[in-house]
Write a protein that holds these residues in place. Structure first.
Motif, PDB file in Angstrom:
ATOM      1  N   LEU A  30       0.799  -1.190  -0.059  1.00 25.34           N
ATOM      2  CA  LEU A  30      -0.129  -0.036   0.169  1.00 25.34           C
ATOM      3  C   LEU A  30       0.849   1.310  -0.104  1.00 25.34           C
ATOM      4  CD1 LEU A  30      -2.673  -1.078   2.419  1.00 25.34           C
ATOM      5  CD2 LEU A  30      -3.213  -0.417   0.214  1.00 25.34           C
ATOM      6  N   LEU A  31       1.990   1.276   0.663  1.00 17.13           N
ATOM      7  CA  LEU A  31       2.796   2.426   0.791  1.00 17.13           C
ATOM      8  C   LEU A  31       3.756   2.657  -0.259  1.00 17.13           C
ATOM      9  CD1 LEU A  31       1.604   2.650   3.355  1.00 17.13           C
ATOM     10  CD2 LEU A  31       3.463   3.547   4.469  1.00 17.13           C
ATOM     11  N   GLU A  32       3.946   1.393  -1.032  1.00 15.83           N
ATOM     12  CA  GLU A  32       4.978   1.635  -2.257  1.00 15.83           C
ATOM     13  C   GLU A  32       4.618   2.537  -3.273  1.00 15.83           C
ATOM     14  OE1 GLU A  32       6.755  -1.374  -5.467  1.00 15.83           O
ATOM     15  OE2 GLU A  32       5.033  -2.010  -4.556  1.00 15.83           O
ATOM     16  N   PRO A 195      -5.273   2.630 -10.781  1.00 10.88           N
ATOM     17  CA  PRO A 195      -5.241   2.267  -9.400  1.00 10.88           C
ATOM     18  C   PRO A 195      -4.240   2.704  -8.593  1.00 10.88           C
ATOM     19  CG  PRO A 195      -6.176   0.527 -10.615  1.00 10.88           C
ATOM     20  CD  PRO A 195      -5.440   1.387 -11.544  1.00 10.88           C
ATOM     21  N   PRO A 196      -2.949   2.399  -8.997  1.00 12.31           N
ATOM     22  CA  PRO A 196      -1.851   2.950  -8.023  1.00 12.31           C
ATOM     23  C   PRO A 196      -1.677   4.520  -8.033  1.00 12.31           C
ATOM     24  CG  PRO A 196      -1.221   1.071  -9.455  1.00 12.31           C
ATOM     25  CD  PRO A 196      -2.433   1.423  -9.811  1.00 12.31           C
ATOM     26  N   THR A 241     -11.506  13.533  -3.577  1.00  8.56           N
ATOM     27  CA  THR A 241     -11.658  12.399  -3.137  1.00  8.56           C
ATOM     28  C   THR A 241     -12.474  11.558  -3.904  1.00  8.56           C
ATOM     29  OG1 THR A 241     -10.943  13.374  -1.129  1.00  8.56           O
ATOM     30  CG2 THR A 241     -11.889  11.260  -0.939  1.00  8.56           C
ATOM     31  N   GLN A 242     -13.704  12.050  -4.106  1.00 10.46           N
ATOM     32  CA  GLN A 242     -14.751  11.258  -4.642  1.00 10.46           C
ATOM     33  C   GLN A 242     -14.193  10.412  -6.127  1.00 10.46           C
ATOM     34  OE1 GLN A 242     -18.476  13.131  -4.907  1.00 10.46           O
ATOM     35  NE2 GLN A 242     -19.662  10.986  -5.895  1.00 10.46           N
ATOM     36  N   LYS A 243     -13.509  11.711  -6.843  1.00 10.59           N
ATOM     37  CA  LYS A 243     -13.265  11.254  -8.116  1.00 10.59           C
ATOM     38  C   LYS A 243     -12.215  10.214  -8.153  1.00 10.59           C
ATOM     39  CE  LYS A 243     -14.115  15.900 -10.424  1.00 10.59           C
ATOM     40  NZ  LYS A 243     -13.417  16.856 -11.029  1.00 10.59           N
ATOM     41  N   LEU A 244     -11.347  10.249  -7.156  1.00  7.60           N
ATOM     42  CA  LEU A 244     -10.125   9.391  -7.108  1.00  7.60           C
ATOM     43  C   LEU A 244     -10.658   7.867  -6.455  1.00  7.60           C
ATOM     44  CD1 LEU A 244      -7.340  11.581  -6.242  1.00  7.60           C
ATOM     45  CD2 LEU A 244      -7.564  10.721  -8.158  1.00  7.60           C
ATOM     46  N   ALA A 245     -11.745   8.060  -6.060  1.00  8.20           N
ATOM     47  CA  ALA A 245     -12.189   6.828  -4.995  1.00  8.20           C
ATOM     48  C   ALA A 245     -12.082   5.344  -5.746  1.00  8.20           C
ATOM     49  CB  ALA A 245     -13.491   6.985  -4.261  1.00  8.20           C
ATOM     50  N   LYS A 246     -12.636   5.347  -6.742  1.00  9.30           N
ATOM     51  CA  LYS A 246     -12.936   3.975  -7.650  1.00  9.30           C
ATOM     52  C   LYS A 246     -11.600   3.584  -7.907  1.00  9.30           C
ATOM     53  CE  LYS A 246     -14.841   1.905 -11.626  1.00  9.30           C
ATOM     54  NZ  LYS A 246     -15.630   1.988 -12.770  1.00  9.30           N
ATOM     55  N   GLY A 247     -10.377   4.319  -8.406  1.00  4.76           N
ATOM     56  CA  GLY A 247      -9.198   3.622  -8.557  1.00  4.76           C
ATOM     57  C   GLY A 247      -8.591   3.370  -7.240  1.00  4.76           C
ATOM     58  N   ALA A 248      -8.774   4.172  -6.211  1.00  2.00           N
ATOM     59  CA  ALA A 248      -8.000   4.077  -4.968  1.00  2.00           C
ATOM     60  C   ALA A 248      -8.428   2.839  -4.152  1.00  2.00           C
ATOM     61  CB  ALA A 248      -8.109   5.286  -4.008  1.00  2.00           C
ATOM     62  N   VAL A 249      -9.666   2.692  -4.285  1.00  2.33           N
ATOM     63  CA  VAL A 249     -10.343   1.211  -3.686  1.00  2.33           C
ATOM     64  C   VAL A 249      -9.967   0.125  -4.545  1.00  2.33           C
ATOM     65  CG1 VAL A 249     -12.614   0.165  -3.377  1.00  2.33           C
ATOM     66  CG2 VAL A 249     -12.361   2.478  -2.701  1.00  2.33           C
ATOM     67  N   PHE A 251      -7.130  -0.473  -5.972  1.00  5.06           N
ATOM     68  CA  PHE A 251      -5.569  -0.874  -5.724  1.00  5.06           C
ATOM     69  C   PHE A 251      -5.673  -1.177  -4.176  1.00  5.06           C
ATOM     70  CE2 PHE A 251      -1.734   0.585  -3.538  1.00  5.06           C
ATOM     71  CZ  PHE A 251      -0.719  -0.126  -4.423  1.00  5.06           C
ATOM     72  N   LEU A 252      -6.656  -0.784  -3.252  1.00  3.03           N
ATOM     73  CA  LEU A 252      -6.646  -1.139  -1.960  1.00  3.03           C
ATOM     74  C   LEU A 252      -6.985  -2.628  -1.843  1.00  3.03           C
ATOM     75  CD1 LEU A 252      -6.703  -0.434   1.175  1.00  3.03           C
ATOM     76  CD2 LEU A 252      -8.999  -0.117   0.897  1.00  3.03           C
ATOM     77  N   ASP A 253      -8.042  -3.085  -2.810  1.00  7.21           N
ATOM     78  CA  ASP A 253      -8.322  -4.333  -2.890  1.00  7.21           C
ATOM     79  C   ASP A 253      -7.692  -5.543  -3.291  1.00  7.21           C
ATOM     80  OD1 ASP A 253     -11.018  -3.492  -2.035  1.00  7.21           O
ATOM     81  OD2 ASP A 253     -11.846  -3.575  -3.907  1.00  7.21           O
ATOM     82  N   SER A 254      -6.701  -4.748  -4.188  1.00 12.73           N
ATOM     83  CA  SER A 254      -5.832  -5.787  -4.818  1.00 12.73           C
ATOM     84  C   SER A 254      -4.607  -5.741  -3.706  1.00 12.73           C
ATOM     85  CB  SER A 254      -5.094  -5.135  -5.907  1.00 12.73           C
ATOM     86  OG  SER A 254      -4.274  -3.919  -5.772  1.00 12.73           O
ATOM     87  N   CYS A 255      -4.475  -4.895  -2.947  1.00  9.76           N
ATOM     88  CA  CYS A 255      -3.308  -5.124  -2.061  1.00  9.76           C
ATOM     89  C   CYS A 255      -3.655  -5.911  -0.702  1.00  9.76           C
ATOM     90  CB  CYS A 255      -2.777  -4.005  -1.473  1.00  9.76           C
ATOM     91  SG  CYS A 255      -2.019  -2.802  -2.517  1.00  9.76           S
TER      92      CYS A 255
END
Length: 257
Positions: A30-32, A195-196, A241-249, A251-255
């Motif tokens: 996640l922090l990479e 996502p990343p 934050t809302q615009k970035l949420a789909k890609g961020a989530v 990436f989170l799911d994959s990690c």
């Protein structure tokens, strides 16, 4: 951004709502995208454990770390101010903290930072005020071994003037405007579908926004100047934050998977 701050942001922004725990391997992944290598992440985790914010656990047979009750309270209080979920109404009563003795440095500097984070503004060397009581105040004073009197009181003068004295609203407003001006072009260059990069941008944005917690107590509208820049900045933060949420989530799911 330091690794420890990034770790807090990940737990507060994402993991708190998912049980508040993750494996070491997941934390490293996640922090990479934020530029932290595995040794830096492990060092940050160890330091956070020593400070009482995380505790070691086993997750699916692998080593991991979960939030302590103290960390959960801190992150929940921070989230209420970051996302402005608490009521904005105010009954006109201020919460006062009066220290029974002047605290010597460097303990005073640390106490000052902690009280500001909890939403208190300084009226004098031993007097602090906030528009509402912080649920973390008693624990903070006990942990720092600080003797103080706390009570609610009404101000017999202008509440607007009192707020302007306890907090530098002019400087804060200017920094809110600068926040929007700086981040609009930065986020326009981010692909929210990647996502990343979406995750990294959302965490960097959260980190920049979280810094305002040390300076903005979340004053009720009647105590703020007209056309308060903080409102515009908050809408910008929420929308971005809302615009970035789909890609961020994603990436989170994959990690975490």
């Amino acid at each position: 951004m330091r690794a420890r701050s990034a770790l807090f942001d990940v737990y507060g922004g994402h993991l708190r709502s998912r049980g508040g725990a993750a494996t070491v391997a997941a934390l490293v992944r996640l922090l990479e995208p934020l530029g932290f290598a595995a040794p830096a992440v492990r060092t940050a985790v160890s330091r956070t454990v020593r400070q009482g914010w995380l505790k070691p656990v086993r997750l699916h047979g692998s080593p991991g770390y979960a939030l302590t009750p103290r960390a959960e309270r801190r992150l929940d209080e921070a989230a209420a101010r970051i996302y402005r979920t608490r009521p904005s109404t105010w009954d006109g009563q201020w919460h006062l903290v009066v220290l029974e003795a002047l605290v010597a440095r460097p303990a005073r500097e640390e106490l000052t930072s902690s009280l500001k984070l909890l939403g208190y503004g300084e009226l004098g060397p031993v007097t602090w005020v906030a528009p509402r009581a912080s649920p973390e105040l008693s624990e903070l004073l006990r942990a720092e071994e600080i003797a103080a009197r706390t009570f609610f009181a009404a101000h017999e003068g202008s509440d607007v003037e009192l707020a302007a004295r306890a907090w530098d609203l002019d400087s804060l407003g200017a920094d809110y405007r600068r926040f929007v001006a700086d981040w609009e072009p930065r986020l326009s260059a981010v692909d929210p579908a990647a996502p990343p990069s979406a995750f990294a941008a959302s965490q960097e944005l959260l980190h920049a926004w979280r810094k305002f917690l040390f300076r903005d107590p979340g004053l009720p509208p009647q105590l703020l100047p007209a056309d308060w820049p903080g409102h515009t900045a908050a809408r910008f933060f929420d929308t971005s934050t809302q615009k970035l949420a789909k890609g961020a989530v994603a990436f989170l799911d994959s990690c975490l998977d």
